[in-house]
Each structure stands twice: as structure tokens, then as C-alpha cells.
Design an enzyme around this catalytic site. Structure first.
Site, PDB file in Angstrom:
ATOM      1  N   HIS A 103       0.841  -1.200   0.000  1.00 31.18           N
ATOM      2  CA  HIS A 103       0.000   0.000   0.000  1.00 31.18           C
ATOM      3  C   HIS A 103       0.869   1.241   0.000  1.00 31.18           C
ATOM      4  O   HIS A 103       1.992   1.227   0.501  1.00 31.18           O
ATOM      5  CB  HIS A 103      -0.912   0.020   1.236  1.00 31.18           C
ATOM      6  N   HIS A 105       0.764   5.097   1.498  1.00 33.36           N
ATOM      7  CA  HIS A 105       0.121   6.109   2.324  1.00 33.36           C
ATOM      8  C   HIS A 105       0.007   7.370   1.473  1.00 33.36           C
ATOM      9  O   HIS A 105       0.983   7.776   0.840  1.00 33.36           O
ATOM     10  CB  HIS A 105       0.974   6.441   3.555  1.00 33.36           C
TER      11      HIS A 105
HETATM   12  P1  AMP Z   1       2.334   0.382   7.330  1.00 34.03           P
HETATM   13  O1  AMP Z   1       2.693   0.543   8.787  1.00 34.03           O
HETATM   14  O2  AMP Z   1       3.101   1.223   6.379  1.00 34.03           O
HETATM   15  O3  AMP Z   1       2.328  -1.086   6.955  1.00 34.03           O
HETATM   16  O4  AMP Z   1       0.847   0.924   7.224  1.00 34.03           O
HETATM   17  C1  AMP Z   1      -0.264   0.196   7.637  1.00 34.03           C
HETATM   18  C2  AMP Z   1      -1.355   1.189   7.851  1.00 34.03           C
HETATM   19  O5  AMP Z   1      -2.589   0.513   7.859  1.00 34.03           O
HETATM   20  C3  AMP Z   1      -1.264   1.945   9.185  1.00 34.03           C
HETATM   21  O6  AMP Z   1      -1.188   3.344   8.951  1.00 34.03           O
HETATM   22  C4  AMP Z   1      -2.543   1.553   9.898  1.00 34.03           C
HETATM   23  O7  AMP Z   1      -3.091   2.625  10.635  1.00 34.03           O
HETATM   24  C5  AMP Z   1      -3.447   1.155   8.755  1.00 34.03           C
HETATM   25  N1  AMP Z   1      -4.507   0.219   9.087  1.00 34.03           N
HETATM   26  C6  AMP Z   1      -4.388  -0.929   9.779  1.00 34.03           C
HETATM   27  N2  AMP Z   1      -5.597  -1.528   9.877  1.00 34.03           N
HETATM   28  C7  AMP Z   1      -6.476  -0.759   9.208  1.00 34.03           C
HETATM   29  C8  AMP Z   1      -7.880  -0.837   8.946  1.00 34.03           C
HETATM   30  N3  AMP Z   1      -8.620  -1.859   9.397  1.00 34.03           N
HETATM   31  N4  AMP Z   1      -8.464   0.158   8.239  1.00 34.03           N
HETATM   32  C9  AMP Z   1      -7.731   1.199   7.798  1.00 34.03           C
HETATM   33  N5  AMP Z   1      -6.403   1.333   8.006  1.00 34.03           N
HETATM   34  C10 AMP Z   1      -5.785   0.382   8.706  1.00 34.03           C
END
Ligand code: AMP
Ligand code: ZN
Length: 141
Positions: A103, A105
Site C-alpha cells: 500500500h 500512504h
Molecule cells: P504500514 O505501517 O506502512 O504497513 O501501514 C499500515 C497502515 O494501515 C497503518 O497506517 C494503519 O493505521 C493502517 N490500518 C491498519 N488496519 C487498518 C484498517 N482496518 N483500516 C484502515 N487502516 C488500517
């Protein structure tokens, strides 16, 4: 068919098994609000397939996720007028990756947020506020 992993939270969102504030969806990608937003409007552009990192994802699919990130950035700019937007994408624990499903951000910046750390902490957002921002961004899609 997209590769999938039944234990992965983003695969569950893609499958509609857990809810999200969905901004956009096409054949290969989905975008939704981050529930632990660093800044108002923080959203994620996500591959539908379970490709853990940049090392695993086919280049054409990565390009599609980048195009979705661009689409979300445009909506953020229109709806929220941030002073800048970062696209950030983490690979591996050392890079701060916590969800091993690729993903980007899409992160609006404000003049007040200082030097935001690349590895920020996760603080649960106020759902009503996320929803209100989501509705503004959705209207700008
Ligand atoms: P990363 O730490 O770069 O892998 O980003 C993962 C992101 O996913 C974090 O910013 C979390 O806040 C977000 N995240 C985790 N679970 C969910 C969810 N159920 N819905 C939306 N965002 C999420
Ligand atoms: Zn997954």
C-alpha cells in the site's frame, strides 16, 4: 484472480469482510481512509492482490496502485487544500511496515505538523472525524 491471504487485514477489507471508508475501487486496486491517521485525510491506496512488498508485486500492478494514489492525492488537494502531500510506501519491518500487503500512504501535510517522522506511531483516530473528512474527499473524487 488476485492472490489472497485469509489472515491479512487488507485482504479482508478487499473481500468486504471488514468495513472501511472506501474512496475508490477498480479491478486491481482499492483506496480507503487510514483508521490511525497521522494527519486529517490520511488515506491508503492498496493493491487488491496480496503482494507483501515492492519485491513481490508485479511492476504493472505497482503502477496501478500508484495511479490510485495519484487519484486520492488529487481529491485530497481539492477537498482539503493541504500545503503538501507525501506518498509513502514501506517495505519490511526495518522500514516501519506493519501490514504486509502493499500500500501507499497518501498523506496530506500541514504547515503545523513539523518534521513528521517516517516511522510514526499508530494512534486510533476519531471515527466521526474520519467519516466527516472521508465525505469531503469522496465528494472531490
Ligand atoms: P504500514 O505501517 O506502512 O504497513 O501501514 C499500515 C497502515 O494501515 C497503518 O497506517 C494503519 O493505521 C493502517 N490500518 C491498519 N488496519 C487498518 C484498517 N482496518 N483500516 C484502515 N487502516 C488500517
Ligand atoms: Zn493481503
Amino acid at each position: 484472480m488476485h492472490p489472497t491471504d485469509g489472515t491479512c487485514i487488507f485482504c479482508k477489507i478487499v473481500a468486504g469482510q471488514i468495513p472501511c471508508f472506501k474512496l475508490y475501487e477498480d479491478a486491481d486496486t482499492i483506496a480507503f481512509m487510514d483508521i490511525n491517521p497521522v494527519n486529517e485525510g490520511h488515506a491508503l491506496a492498496v493493491a487488491k492482490g496480496h503482494h507483501p512488498t515492492v519485491h513481490d508485486i508485479p511492476a504493472d500492478v505497482l503502477g496501478k496502485v500508484a495511479a490510485t494514489a495519484q487519484r486520492i492525492a488529487r481529491a485530497q488537494q481539492k477537498a482539503l487544500g493541504p500545503s503538501g502531500i507525501n506518498l509513502l510506501q514501506a517495505n519490511g519491518p526495518g522500514a516501519g511496515q506493519t501490514v504486509f500487503h502493499l500500500h501507499f500512504h497518501v498523506l496530506p501535510r500541514t504547515a503545523q505538523d513539523g518534521e513528521l517522522k517516517v516511522n510514526w506511531g499508530h494512534n486510533p483516530g476519531d471515527m466521526a472525524r474520519i467519516k466527516a473528512t472521508y465525505e469531503k474527499m469522496l465528494a472531490a473524487m
